[in-house]
Design a protein around this motif. Structure first.
Motif, PDB file in Angstrom:
ATOM      1  N   LEU B  38       0.826  -1.207   0.000  1.00  0.00           N
ATOM      2  CA  LEU B  38       0.000   0.000   0.000  1.00  0.00           C
ATOM      3  C   LEU B  38       0.866   1.266   0.000  1.00  0.00           C
ATOM      4  CD1 LEU B  38      -3.063   0.480   0.041  1.00  0.00           C
ATOM      5  CD2 LEU B  38      -2.930   0.713   2.514  1.00  0.00           C
ATOM      6  N   THR B  41       1.482   1.670  -3.957  1.00  0.00           N
ATOM      7  CA  THR B  41       0.361   1.907  -4.876  1.00  0.00           C
ATOM      8  C   THR B  41      -0.957   1.837  -4.113  1.00  0.00           C
ATOM      9  OG1 THR B  41      -0.791   1.150  -6.850  1.00  0.00           O
ATOM     10  CG2 THR B  41       0.224  -0.535  -5.492  1.00  0.00           C
ATOM     11  N   ASN B  42      -2.028   2.289  -4.748  1.00  0.00           N
ATOM     12  CA  ASN B  42      -3.340   2.146  -4.125  1.00  0.00           C
ATOM     13  C   ASN B  42      -4.322   1.400  -5.033  1.00  0.00           C
ATOM     14  OD1 ASN B  42      -3.761   4.047  -6.037  1.00  0.00           O
ATOM     15  ND2 ASN B  42      -4.640   5.598  -4.660  1.00  0.00           N
ATOM     16  N   GLN B  43      -3.775   0.795  -6.102  1.00  0.00           N
ATOM     17  CA  GLN B  43      -4.639   0.013  -6.991  1.00  0.00           C
ATOM     18  C   GLN B  43      -4.242  -1.450  -6.936  1.00  0.00           C
ATOM     19  OE1 GLN B  43      -6.141   2.465 -10.550  1.00  0.00           O
ATOM     20  NE2 GLN B  43      -3.926   2.410 -10.692  1.00  0.00           N
ATOM     21  N   LYS B  68      -8.817  -0.587   3.282  1.00  0.00           N
ATOM     22  CA  LYS B  68      -7.579   0.195   3.297  1.00  0.00           C
ATOM     23  C   LYS B  68      -7.332   0.831   1.935  1.00  0.00           C
ATOM     24  CE  LYS B  68      -5.215  -2.333   6.922  1.00  0.00           C
ATOM     25  NZ  LYS B  68      -4.389  -3.514   7.116  1.00  0.00           N
ATOM     26  N   ALA B  69      -7.562   0.048   0.878  1.00  0.00           N
ATOM     27  CA  ALA B  69      -7.372   0.586  -0.473  1.00  0.00           C
ATOM     28  C   ALA B  69      -8.321   1.758  -0.710  1.00  0.00           C
ATOM     29  CB  ALA B  69      -7.596  -0.508  -1.512  1.00  0.00           C
ATOM     30  N   ALA B  72      -7.342   4.855   0.998  1.00  0.00           N
ATOM     31  CA  ALA B  72      -6.195   5.502   0.358  1.00  0.00           C
ATOM     32  C   ALA B  72      -6.590   6.012  -1.028  1.00  0.00           C
ATOM     33  CB  ALA B  72      -5.025   4.518   0.262  1.00  0.00           C
ATOM     34  N   GLN B  73      -7.878   6.249  -1.226  1.00  0.00           N
ATOM     35  CA  GLN B  73      -8.432   6.696  -2.509  1.00  0.00           C
ATOM     36  C   GLN B  73      -8.103   5.735  -3.654  1.00  0.00           C
ATOM     37  OE1 GLN B  73      -7.465   9.695  -0.511  1.00  0.00           O
ATOM     38  NE2 GLN B  73      -9.659   9.495  -0.134  1.00  0.00           N
ATOM     39  N   GLY B  74      -7.867   4.493  -3.287  1.00  0.00           N
ATOM     40  CA  GLY B  74      -7.522   3.535  -4.333  1.00  0.00           C
ATOM     41  C   GLY B  74      -8.652   2.558  -4.593  1.00  0.00           C
TER      42      GLY B  74
END
Lengths: 114, 122, 461
Positions: B38, B41-43, B68-69, B72-74
């Motif tokens: 994380l 990346t967030n994807q 969590k993703a 994190a705006q993911g």
């Protein structure tokens, strides 16, 4: 216990009466004449039997084995009652062809065999 | 349970391919690896083709990864779910939480669509 | 007129791996066992005698259905061979079939009928022959007197058969009957409102929602915020926890359904969930999601177990000294062999490790050791621990093949001494199971005691 025997054409029919248990299994063993054993067409009619225990069951099965050794077969006649339950319960019914009529059982042997 | 970080035309994506099962035994490792990934990346895409079973702890771990993703705006999506796992997802209604795709292509393109719609809105 | 049902084991063996807790013919469709539909239909036809000819074991059926007195009919069972054709089966039951018109249903299938129709006239007068068939079965009328009957075509009630060949069929039939044909059959439960059948002792929380059509069994608890229906068939002893929903689904007896679950178009029983469309099965491992509601398992009464353990304890005490002495002597001669073996200790597949001793000595010492059953000493310790019984089945080594044997051998109770050796029975290898089944079905404290004694005495000779 009494064991009746009759010959219907070339089929040996064994009819035990009364109780078949450890005390008299040897009679059953002896009830099959050598001739009949060779002939290999045996019907055991259990409709007059009142009681069957595990040694009796063992005796019937060992008789079947003897007949089968000579490529013969032993059919059972066994009405749906307590005696049949013993066969079902122990899964011994899988080893026999079981009929409800003695005459039909005797006629069920394949004909034309020498 | 490794998460590979791969650069694609849709950006950096973390790809995890859990094998056999996610359960009480390995879900902690999944969470740990996910926390590490994380940071990069967030994807995320979970390739579930080899996943055979989930228990509730495993499912919990997956949901926590998703949360969590999201925070994190993911995004996190799944693909290649087998019929068994699908039943578990349906039963627990987890199928309503996760975007679920049939293959990698459609999972990837979902990111692309999202990117474009974000760009449009900007 | 009489009914002859013919069902072969291979026709329903596919069920074996799914919901194993009952006999396949007791499989419930709309909470009613399959066999009961045939009984009901026979009664509608004015038939009082039903015989089931099958090559599968029937103990469970006998326990459940008995001789049919609950329905006022006579029900009995006839063992047949796997390979028997219809005419052979008729022959084997010739006494039963003689002098009577026969309704013969063959195969594992479902017969659609309507309880509002009187089939007596039709059955008596219809021409012998096949009435209906499907992929897995057929229904026919047979007549040895071959009198031809006449039935006006317009009056003949329609009968149809549906195959039961996978879990999907059970689901489909259940849903069809519940949704559209519930008035054709006698279904269990109270039926005050249309399309709602409810058993006794059912608790439904205030905030739960019941949407017909539904069937709910006995002793069922449904918690708050739960939605049941439309299309829910819930067995007996079922708990459905809060915030869950059940729709187009069948839940079999003794199942716990956890909170916040959504069941749509599924079958479930215990911790097994099946998708009827694909046949996919999943055994869930989390007891708080799905699990089997515990019922008191048939096990040996406490007093039996204590008897076995105490007797083993006494035997161990008595044998300890001779064991130590003989084992030492024979070990020095290298005639005492220890071998480890893992065996199954119950029919569900739990195992324990045993030490098997072989005494390879035909001299006096070896004979004495054997006649004192010293080679059983390590096994008797297991009996003392309660892992094995003193007398019972042969302990089967834990392997794949025996695992399959145990699937069909629920009564299995491994022991230090086996019934087969107590009876010195039988000569052939494969027959031990027969004598074991005989005694396991009849076991009592006294019998066990006598059999154990017999086994010990046998080793003296």
């Amino acid at each position: 216990m009494k064991i009746y025997q009759k010959i219907l054409e070339d089929v040996c029919i064994i009819i035990p009466h009364g109780r078949l248990d450890a005390s008299n299994t040897h009679y059953i063993q002896k009830s099959l004449s050598e001739e009949a054993e060779k002939e290999g067409r045996v019907v055991m009619d259990l409709s007059s039997l009142e009681f069957l225990d595990s040694s009796g069951l063992g005796a019937i099965i060992s008789l079947l084995r003897r007949v089968k050794k000579n490529d013969g077969d032993m059919k059972l006649v066994c009405p749906a009652d307590k005696i049949r339950r013993v066969f079902e319960l122990t899964r011994a019914d899988r080893m026999f062809d079981i009929y409800d009529d003695c005459e039909v059982a005797a006629k069920s042997f394949p004909r034309g065999k020498a | 349970m490794d998460i590979q970080i791969t650069a694609t035309q849709h950006g950096t994506i973390g790809i995890a391919a859990p094998k056999d099962r996610i359960d009480a035994v390995n879900s902690r490792a999944l969470r740990r690896h996910f926390d590490l990934a994380l940071k990069k990346t967030n994807q995320f895409i979970f390739d579930c083709r080899k996943l055979d079973f989930l228990d509730s702890t495993g499912l919990g771990a997956l949901v926590s990864c998703l949360n969590k993703a999201n925070s994190a705006q993911g995004e996190l999506c799944l693909f290649g779910i087998n019929p068994k796992v699908k039943i578990i997802f349906e039963l627990t209604q987890a199928d309503k939480l996760f975007p679920i795709f049939t293959d990698m292509e459609s999972a990837l393109s979902s990111f692309a669509n999202r990117k474009t719609s974000e760009e449009l809105s900007q | 007129m009489k009914t002859l049902l013919i069902v072969k084991e291979k026709e329903f063996s596919w069920l074996g791996s799914t919901f194993q807790n009952c006999h396949p013919l007791a499989t419930q469709i709309c909470k009613k066992p399959l066999l009961e539909y045939f009984i009901d239909f026979s009664i509608l036809c004015g038939i009082n005698d039903i015989r089931l000819a099958t090559d599968a074991p029937t103990e469970e059926l006998v326990d459940q259905f008995g001789q049919g007195s609950r329905w006022g009919i006579s029900l009995d069972y006839s063992p047949v061979r796997e390979t028997d054709e219809l005419d052979e089966i008729i022959q084997k039951n010739s006494l039963y079939c003689k002098d009577s018109r026969l309704l013969v249903v063959k195969g594992f299938c479902f017969l659609h009928y309507d309880k509002n129709i009187d089939y007596k006239y039709f059955m008596h007068n219809v021409e012998p022959g096949e009435l209906s068939s499907c992929e897995t079965g057929s229904v026919r009328v047979m007549d040895d007197l071959s009198q031809s009957g006449t039935v006006p075509a317009s009056d003949s009630p329609t009968l149809s058969l549906s195959p039961v060949s996978n879990v999907g069929d059970i689901h489909r039939l259940s849903m069809e009957i519940l949704m559209d044909h519930s008035d054709q059959y006698v279904l269990p439960g109270y039926n005050n409102e249309d399309h709602i059948y409810i058993g006794h002792n059912v608790t439904i929380a205030k905030k739960a929602k019941i949407i017909p059509p539904v069937m709910i069994g006995n002793h069922v608890q449904i918690y708050g915020e739960t939605v049941v229906g439309p299309g829910a068939i819930i067995g007996s002893d079922v708990i459905i926890d809060a915030h869950s929903s059940v729709q187009d689904s069948v839940i079999f007896d003794k199942t716990y359904v956890g909170e916040h679950l959504e069941l749509k178009n599924k079958l479930l029983g215990g911790n097994l969930i099946v998708d009827p469309d694909t046949g996919t099965q999943v055994h869930l491992e989390d007891p708080h999601l799905l699990s089997q509601v515990k019922s008191s398992k048939k096990s040996l009464p406490l007093i039996h177990r204590i008897f076995h353990q105490i007797t083993a304890l006494l035997a161990v005490i008595i044998m300890a000294l001779p064991y130590a002495a003989f084992a030492l002597i024979l070990k020095l001669q290298k005639r005492w062999l220890n071998e480890k073996e893992t065996v199954f200790i119950n029919s569900s597949g739990r195992t324990v490790e045993l030490v098997r001793v072989t005494i390879k000595d035909d001299g006096l010492v070896g004979r004495i050791a054997r006649s004192l059953s010293l080679e059983r000493f390590p096994v008797l310790i297991r009996v003392m621990q309660g892992k094995l019984a003193l007398i019972g089945s042969r302990a089967l080594p834990a392997d794949e093949e025996n695992r399959k044997v145990l699937d069909e051998y629920q009564a299995y109770r491994p022991a230090a001494f086996s019934y087969a050796e107590a009876e010195s029975w039988p000569a052939e290898d494969s027959d031990w199971e027969i004598v074991e089944r005989f005694h396991l079905a009849r076991r009592s404290l006294l019998r066990d005691y006598l059999m154990a004694l017999k086994a010990v005495l046998n080793s003296f000779n």
